[in-house]
Design a protein around this motif. Structure first.
Motif, PDB file in Angstrom:
ATOM      1  N   ALA A 198       0.843  -1.189   0.000  1.00 17.20           N
ATOM      2  CA  ALA A 198       0.000   0.000   0.000  1.00 17.20           C
ATOM      3  C   ALA A 198       0.880   1.241   0.000  1.00 17.20           C
ATOM      4  O   ALA A 198       2.010   1.234   0.478  1.00 17.20           O
ATOM      5  CB  ALA A 198      -0.902  -0.007   1.229  1.00 17.20           C
ATOM      6  N   ASP A 216      -1.630   6.795   3.786  1.00 15.91           N
ATOM      7  CA  ASP A 216      -3.021   6.621   4.178  1.00 15.91           C
ATOM      8  C   ASP A 216      -3.160   6.615   5.696  1.00 15.91           C
ATOM      9  O   ASP A 216      -4.129   7.158   6.236  1.00 15.91           O
ATOM     10  CB  ASP A 216      -3.589   5.327   3.589  1.00 15.91           C
ATOM     11  CG  ASP A 216      -4.181   5.543   2.204  1.00 15.91           C
ATOM     12  OD1 ASP A 216      -4.095   6.673   1.683  1.00 15.91           O
ATOM     13  OD2 ASP A 216      -4.722   4.574   1.631  1.00 15.91           O
ATOM     14  N   GLU A 271     -11.389   9.212   2.798  1.00 11.79           N
ATOM     15  CA  GLU A 271     -11.129   8.337   1.636  1.00 11.79           C
ATOM     16  C   GLU A 271     -10.036   7.326   1.970  1.00 11.79           C
ATOM     17  O   GLU A 271     -10.118   6.152   1.592  1.00 11.79           O
ATOM     18  CB  GLU A 271     -10.718   9.172   0.425  1.00 11.79           C
ATOM     19  CG  GLU A 271     -11.825  10.052  -0.147  1.00 11.79           C
ATOM     20  CD  GLU A 271     -12.107  11.282   0.686  1.00 11.79           C
ATOM     21  OE1 GLU A 271     -13.215  11.858   0.535  1.00 11.79           O
ATOM     22  OE2 GLU A 271     -11.241  11.669   1.511  1.00 11.79           O
ATOM     23  N   ALA A 272      -9.015   7.769   2.698  1.00 13.41           N
ATOM     24  CA  ALA A 272      -7.938   6.865   3.108  1.00 13.41           C
ATOM     25  C   ALA A 272      -8.479   5.785   4.033  1.00 13.41           C
ATOM     26  O   ALA A 272      -8.087   4.612   3.953  1.00 13.41           O
ATOM     27  CB  ALA A 272      -6.820   7.641   3.789  1.00 13.41           C
ATOM     28  N   GLN A 288     -11.532   4.527   4.057  1.00 18.38           N
ATOM     29  CA  GLN A 288     -12.282   3.564   3.261  1.00 18.38           C
ATOM     30  C   GLN A 288     -11.352   2.660   2.446  1.00 18.38           C
ATOM     31  O   GLN A 288     -11.617   1.459   2.287  1.00 18.38           O
ATOM     32  CB  GLN A 288     -13.265   4.295   2.335  1.00 18.38           C
ATOM     33  CG  GLN A 288     -14.335   5.089   3.074  1.00 18.38           C
ATOM     34  CD  GLN A 288     -15.137   4.235   4.046  1.00 18.38           C
ATOM     35  OE1 GLN A 288     -15.420   3.065   3.793  1.00 18.38           O
ATOM     36  NE2 GLN A 288     -15.514   4.827   5.174  1.00 18.38           N
ATOM     37  N   ARG A 289     -10.256   3.221   1.940  1.00 17.78           N
ATOM     38  CA  ARG A 289      -9.281   2.396   1.197  1.00 17.78           C
ATOM     39  C   ARG A 289      -8.662   1.339   2.096  1.00 17.78           C
ATOM     40  O   ARG A 289      -8.521   0.178   1.696  1.00 17.78           O
ATOM     41  CB  ARG A 289      -8.180   3.283   0.602  1.00 17.78           C
ATOM     42  CG  ARG A 289      -8.570   4.036  -0.643  1.00 17.78           C
ATOM     43  CD  ARG A 289      -7.348   4.594  -1.348  1.00 17.78           C
ATOM     44  NE  ARG A 289      -6.624   5.578  -0.547  1.00 17.78           N
ATOM     45  CZ  ARG A 289      -6.859   6.885  -0.593  1.00 17.78           C
ATOM     46  NH1 ARG A 289      -7.822   7.372  -1.368  1.00 17.78           N
ATOM     47  NH2 ARG A 289      -6.152   7.724   0.162  1.00 17.78           N
ATOM     48  N   ARG A 290      -8.282   1.727   3.294  1.00 22.33           N
ATOM     49  CA  ARG A 290      -7.630   0.764   4.184  1.00 22.33           C
ATOM     50  C   ARG A 290      -8.612  -0.294   4.670  1.00 22.33           C
ATOM     51  O   ARG A 290      -8.240  -1.463   4.804  1.00 22.33           O
ATOM     52  CB  ARG A 290      -6.997   1.496   5.375  1.00 22.33           C
ATOM     53  CG  ARG A 290      -5.796   2.349   5.047  1.00 22.33           C
ATOM     54  CD  ARG A 290      -4.738   1.609   4.239  1.00 22.33           C
ATOM     55  NE  ARG A 290      -4.764   2.013   2.842  1.00 22.33           N
ATOM     56  CZ  ARG A 290      -4.503   1.222   1.824  1.00 22.33           C
ATOM     57  NH1 ARG A 290      -4.238  -0.043   2.009  1.00 22.33           N
ATOM     58  NH2 ARG A 290      -4.541   1.678   0.594  1.00 22.33           N
ATOM     59  N   LYS A 297     -11.127  -1.429   2.990  1.00 18.35           N
ATOM     60  CA  LYS A 297     -11.283  -2.333   1.851  1.00 18.35           C
ATOM     61  C   LYS A 297     -10.121  -3.310   1.766  1.00 18.35           C
ATOM     62  O   LYS A 297     -10.321  -4.521   1.536  1.00 18.35           O
ATOM     63  CB  LYS A 297     -11.384  -1.525   0.560  1.00 18.35           C
ATOM     64  CG  LYS A 297     -11.555  -2.370  -0.687  1.00 18.35           C
ATOM     65  CD  LYS A 297     -11.660  -1.506  -1.937  1.00 18.35           C
ATOM     66  CE  LYS A 297     -11.795  -2.366  -3.197  1.00 18.35           C
ATOM     67  NZ  LYS A 297     -11.895  -1.507  -4.409  1.00 18.35           N
ATOM     68  N   GLU A 298      -8.895  -2.816   1.975  1.00 16.57           N
ATOM     69  CA  GLU A 298      -7.728  -3.698   1.889  1.00 16.57           C
ATOM     70  C   GLU A 298      -7.680  -4.677   3.052  1.00 16.57           C
ATOM     71  O   GLU A 298      -7.220  -5.814   2.892  1.00 16.57           O
ATOM     72  CB  GLU A 298      -6.445  -2.863   1.829  1.00 16.57           C
ATOM     73  CG  GLU A 298      -6.261  -2.109   0.532  1.00 16.57           C
ATOM     74  CD  GLU A 298      -6.335  -3.023  -0.677  1.00 16.57           C
ATOM     75  OE1 GLU A 298      -5.687  -4.094  -0.672  1.00 16.57           O
ATOM     76  OE2 GLU A 298      -7.074  -2.695  -1.633  1.00 16.57           O
ATOM     77  N   ASN A 339     -10.021  -7.325   2.005  1.00  9.89           N
ATOM     78  CA  ASN A 339      -9.427  -8.110   0.922  1.00  9.89           C
ATOM     79  C   ASN A 339      -8.362  -9.067   1.432  1.00  9.89           C
ATOM     80  O   ASN A 339      -8.108 -10.121   0.836  1.00  9.89           O
ATOM     81  CB  ASN A 339      -8.810  -7.185  -0.134  1.00  9.89           C
ATOM     82  CG  ASN A 339      -9.851  -6.453  -0.951  1.00  9.89           C
ATOM     83  OD1 ASN A 339     -11.019  -6.836  -0.970  1.00  9.89           O
ATOM     84  ND2 ASN A 339      -9.446  -5.388  -1.621  1.00  9.89           N
TER      85      ASN A 339
END
Length: 317
Positions: free
Chosen positions: A3, A7, A78-79, A81-83, A85-86, A89
């Motif tokens: 990543a 973030d 936004e950061a 939500q990205r983290r 999601k990861e 995943n």
């Protein structure tokens, strides 16, 4: 895939467990100079004078010692939500909570070793009451007139059954960057120092020789100067605070240090790493060998045995 750095902005706060809440709070306020910023359901919220948030530390009454939650502030919604999601995943479970004063939603998950990690963006900027207002408007709170007067929460060092797996999780999922590590002759990674910013490290994983999961090695608070740490050693012997090792200088990361135990049994480091930053975007990972680590600390002090054996909560032999 790793990543992108950024973030996660910084280490926000840590929650410690203690079997003696009053004594532990007394240690953090009277000896270290933290300020109480709130109470809730067996927990006391405390802050360092240069922290901009509601709290830097949560001390919670429990049957034993150790660490519960380590909170990391991200750089934007936004950061966050990205983290999240990861994290999903990567197959890690998590849940949203809103259970801390001054903090909005936190996404709570665990690293591979079981340490509780929480990511958040929304936070309440601290407003000092009249008696704690600083003379300078770019400082959140006046410097304390008691104890060591530590400046900020600096880092957390987790004990882990598999250092490499936990380091990989922070790197690949949360965007941390490893700066230094210890590789044993067997090839196993026994310690790894990782950063989310231009600090030399925010989170450390150290091998737990008991093979246990989810334990704590120490939390650390940064001082303004090395002299503050020397003064802390004098205050410790005058007030009965147990000194484990130091003052001295680490070889790894070159941090000037003093290690003490708070009354609940958790190890606390006072450190002065403020002059050392990792500004190079292509900083090479520094690897120390087993033979190099046998030399001890920077000026020859041998690493004390309890540094390898003491962790919280304690493990039955």
């Amino acid at each position: 895939m790793t990543a992108s750095l950024g973030d996660v902005a910084h280490l926000g706060h840590v929650e410690l467990l203690t079997p003696d809440l009053d004594a532990s709070v007394g240690f953090f306020t009277d000896f270290l100079g933290l300020t109480v910023s709130g109470h809730s359901n067996g927990s006391v919220y405390l802050r360092t004078w240069d922290d901009y948030e509601h709290h830097s530390l949560v001390v919670t009454a429990h049957t034993t010692s150790g660490v519960r939650r380590t909170a990391l502030r991200v750089s934007s919604e936004e950061a966050l939500q990205r983290r999240v999601k990861e994290i999903k995943n990567a197959g890690r479970e998590g849940t949203w909570v809103e259970d801390e004063p001054g903090i909005g939603r936190l996404y709570v998950t665990t690293d591979p070793d079981g340490h509780e990690l929480a990511l958040y963006w929304e936070t309440e900027w601290y407003q000092a009451p009249d008696e704690l207002k600083p003379a300078l408007k770019n400082q959140p709170q006046a410097k304390p007139n008691r104890g060591v007067g530590v400046r900020r929460l600096d880092h957390v060092n987790f004990l882990a059954s598999d250092v490499a797996a936990n380091g990989d999780f922070l790197r690949q999922v949360l965007g941390a960057r490893p700066t230094e590590q210890i590789r044993l002759d067997s090839g196993r990674i026994a310690g790894q120092w990782l950063t989310f910013s231009n600090k030399s490290y925010d989170v450390v994983y150290t091998e737990d020789r008991t093979g246990s999961n989810g334990r704590l090695h120490h939390i650390a608070f940064a001082s303004d100067t090395r002299e503050d740490i020397l003064r802390a050693a004098d205050l410790a012997i005058d007030t009965g605070v147990f000194i484990e090792t130091g003052p001295h200088k680490h070889a790894i990361q070159q941090t000037f240090f003093l290690y003490v135990y708070e009354p609940g049994g958790n190890r606390v480091e006072l450190c002065n790493p403020l002059t050392r930053l990792v500004l190079a975007p292509d900083w090479p990972l520094i690897t120390w060998t087993e033979e190099e680590r046998k030399k001890g600390q920077a000026w020859g002090l041998k690493t004390i045995e309890s540094f390898h054996t003491h962790g919280t909560p304690p493990v039955q032999a």
